[in-house]
Scaffold this motif. Structure first.
Motif, PDB file in Angstrom:
ATOM      1  N   LEU A   6       0.838  -1.204   0.000  1.00  8.83           N
ATOM      2  CA  LEU A   6       0.000   0.000   0.000  1.00  8.83           C
ATOM      3  C   LEU A   6       0.871   1.251   0.000  1.00  8.83           C
ATOM      4  CD1 LEU A   6      -2.748   1.387   0.123  1.00  8.83           C
ATOM      5  CD2 LEU A   6      -2.691   1.079   2.622  1.00  8.83           C
ATOM      6  N   ALA A   7       1.908   1.256   0.798  1.00  8.77           N
ATOM      7  CA  ALA A   7       2.818   2.407   0.855  1.00  8.77           C
ATOM      8  C   ALA A   7       3.433   2.668  -0.517  1.00  8.77           C
ATOM      9  CB  ALA A   7       3.906   2.171   1.894  1.00  8.77           C
ATOM     10  N   ARG A   8       3.848   1.615  -1.192  1.00  5.25           N
ATOM     11  CA  ARG A   8       4.446   1.760  -2.517  1.00  5.25           C
ATOM     12  C   ARG A   8       3.427   2.314  -3.516  1.00  5.25           C
ATOM     13  NH1 ARG A   8       4.117  -1.195  -6.676  1.00  5.25           N
ATOM     14  NH2 ARG A   8       3.306  -3.038  -5.624  1.00  5.25           N
ATOM     15  N   LEU A   9       2.214   1.805  -3.494  1.00  3.18           N
ATOM     16  CA  LEU A   9       1.182   2.256  -4.433  1.00  3.18           C
ATOM     17  C   LEU A   9       0.791   3.723  -4.209  1.00  3.18           C
ATOM     18  CD1 LEU A   9      -1.166  -0.871  -4.451  1.00  3.18           C
ATOM     19  CD2 LEU A   9       0.245  -0.028  -6.348  1.00  3.18           C
ATOM     20  N   VAL A  10       0.793   4.139  -2.958  1.00  2.00           N
ATOM     21  CA  VAL A  10       0.376   5.498  -2.608  1.00  2.00           C
ATOM     22  C   VAL A  10       1.532   6.484  -2.716  1.00  2.00           C
ATOM     23  CG1 VAL A  10      -0.535   6.919  -0.703  1.00  2.00           C
ATOM     24  CG2 VAL A  10      -1.524   4.678  -1.171  1.00  2.00           C
ATOM     25  N   GLY A  11       2.750   5.986  -2.576  1.00  4.62           N
ATOM     26  CA  GLY A  11       3.917   6.872  -2.607  1.00  4.62           C
ATOM     27  C   GLY A  11       4.183   7.504  -1.260  1.00  4.62           C
ATOM     28  N   THR A  12       3.972   6.752  -0.213  1.00 10.54           N
ATOM     29  CA  THR A  12       4.222   7.236   1.137  1.00 10.54           C
ATOM     30  C   THR A  12       4.926   6.126   1.913  1.00 10.54           C
ATOM     31  OG1 THR A  12       3.208   8.405   2.999  1.00 10.54           O
ATOM     32  CG2 THR A  12       1.997   6.511   2.156  1.00 10.54           C
ATOM     33  N   SER A  13       5.140   6.352   3.176  1.00 11.09           N
ATOM     34  CA  SER A  13       5.829   5.360   3.990  1.00 11.09           C
ATOM     35  C   SER A  13       4.834   4.521   4.788  1.00 11.09           C
ATOM     36  CB  SER A  13       6.783   6.057   4.970  1.00 11.09           C
ATOM     37  OG  SER A  13       6.031   6.827   5.904  1.00 11.09           O
ATOM     38  N   ALA A  14       5.285   3.355   5.179  1.00 10.14           N
ATOM     39  CA  ALA A  14       4.459   2.512   6.047  1.00 10.14           C
ATOM     40  C   ALA A  14       4.197   3.230   7.366  1.00 10.14           C
ATOM     41  CB  ALA A  14       5.153   1.170   6.289  1.00 10.14           C
ATOM     42  N   ARG A  15       5.166   3.977   7.812  1.00  9.74           N
ATOM     43  CA  ARG A  15       4.993   4.737   9.059  1.00  9.74           C
ATOM     44  C   ARG A  15       3.847   5.742   8.927  1.00  9.74           C
ATOM     45  NH1 ARG A  15       9.663   8.281  12.153  1.00  9.74           N
ATOM     46  NH2 ARG A  15       8.330   8.903  13.881  1.00  9.74           N
ATOM     47  N   SER A  16       3.762   6.429   7.788  1.00 14.05           N
ATOM     48  CA  SER A  16       2.657   7.365   7.563  1.00 14.05           C
ATOM     49  C   SER A  16       1.325   6.642   7.571  1.00 14.05           C
ATOM     50  CB  SER A  16       2.836   8.111   6.242  1.00 14.05           C
ATOM     51  OG  SER A  16       3.935   8.979   6.304  1.00 14.05           O
ATOM     52  N   LEU A  17       1.278   5.483   6.945  1.00 15.95           N
ATOM     53  CA  LEU A  17       0.032   4.719   6.909  1.00 15.95           C
ATOM     54  C   LEU A  17      -0.383   4.272   8.305  1.00 15.95           C
ATOM     55  CD1 LEU A  17       0.652   2.585   3.709  1.00 15.95           C
ATOM     56  CD2 LEU A  17      -0.796   4.618   3.939  1.00 15.95           C
ATOM     57  N   ARG A  18       0.582   3.878   9.116  1.00 13.66           N
ATOM     58  CA  ARG A  18       0.260   3.504  10.499  1.00 13.66           C
ATOM     59  C   ARG A  18      -0.279   4.722  11.260  1.00 13.66           C
ATOM     60  NH1 ARG A  18       4.753   0.124   9.651  1.00 13.66           N
ATOM     61  NH2 ARG A  18       6.229   1.659  10.446  1.00 13.66           N
ATOM     62  N   TYR A  19       0.288   5.897  10.991  1.00 13.31           N
ATOM     63  CA  TYR A  19      -0.198   7.132  11.620  1.00 13.31           C
ATOM     64  C   TYR A  19      -1.627   7.436  11.177  1.00 13.31           C
ATOM     65  CZ  TYR A  19      -0.584  12.039  12.913  1.00 13.31           C
ATOM     66  OH  TYR A  19      -1.025  13.231  13.438  1.00 13.31           O
ATOM     67  N   TYR A  20      -1.911   7.318   9.880  1.00  9.02           N
ATOM     68  CA  TYR A  20      -3.274   7.533   9.394  1.00  9.02           C
ATOM     69  C   TYR A  20      -4.232   6.588  10.103  1.00  9.02           C
ATOM     70  CZ  TYR A  20      -0.896   9.569   5.223  1.00  9.02           C
ATOM     71  OH  TYR A  20      -0.105  10.281   4.357  1.00  9.02           O
ATOM     72  N   GLU A  21      -3.807   5.368  10.274  1.00  9.57           N
ATOM     73  CA  GLU A  21      -4.650   4.374  10.939  1.00  9.57           C
ATOM     74  C   GLU A  21      -4.843   4.750  12.407  1.00  9.57           C
ATOM     75  OE1 GLU A  21      -5.167  -0.437  10.919  1.00  9.57           O
ATOM     76  OE2 GLU A  21      -3.128   0.354  10.752  1.00  9.57           O
ATOM     77  N   GLN A  22      -3.788   5.163  13.061  1.00  6.13           N
ATOM     78  CA  GLN A  22      -3.857   5.575  14.463  1.00  6.13           C
ATOM     79  C   GLN A  22      -4.823   6.746  14.645  1.00  6.13           C
ATOM     80  OE1 GLN A  22      -0.296   7.500  15.925  1.00  6.13           O
ATOM     81  NE2 GLN A  22      -0.614   6.703  17.978  1.00  6.13           N
ATOM     82  N   GLN A  23      -4.887   7.622  13.654  1.00  2.00           N
ATOM     83  CA  GLN A  23      -5.767   8.785  13.717  1.00  2.00           C
ATOM     84  C   GLN A  23      -7.206   8.457  13.313  1.00  2.00           C
ATOM     85  OE1 GLN A  23      -4.766  11.759  15.046  1.00  2.00           O
ATOM     86  NE2 GLN A  23      -2.989  10.487  15.519  1.00  2.00           N
TER      87      GLN A  23
END
Length: 121
Positions: A6-23
């Motif tokens: 997902l991070a690769r497809l979106v062009g972001t980091s896994a850490r950012s995705l975990r943050y989005y999920e946390q929020q």
């Protein structure tokens, strides 16, 4: 799909995705091995979140988009979500106020600098 894909497809980091999920902006289920598993709709949602944050909105603004259901389809599709206009207008007004304050501060600093060093030669 796993978080790295997902991070690769979106062009972001896994850490950012975990943050989005946390929020509370993105959700996943846990696979038997404990890894996060995202469905295909997460690509659109995570792309929208990244785009909004990159545009200068903050996480609270993005949360307002989510609350109005604005993240579940590509943002460029019509019709636009009603929450978008007000959020963008409010954020632009805030940025304009900050620019004005910085310009005033720059003027005061330039006057102070000139008083110390004299006029430019």
């Amino acid at each position: 799909m796993r978080i790295g894909e997902l991070a690769r497809l979106v062009g972001t980091s896994a850490r950012s995705l975990r943050y989005y999920e946390q929020q509370g902006l993105l959700s996943s289920v846990r696979a038997e091995n404990g890894y996060r598993d995202f469905d295909e709709s997460a690509v659109v949602r995570a792309s929208n979140i990244k785009h909004l944050l990159d545009s200068g909105l903050n996480i609270e603004d993005v949360g307002a988009y989510a609350a109005h259901g604005c993240l579940d389809r590509p943002l460029h599709e019509s019709p636009r979500c009603a929450a978008e206009g007000e959020t963008a207008r409010r954020r632009l007004a805030e940025v304009d106020r900050r620019i004005e304050q910085l310009q005033e501060q720059r003027t005061r600093l330039a006057v102070h600098h000139t008083a110390i060093t004299g006029p430019p030669v």
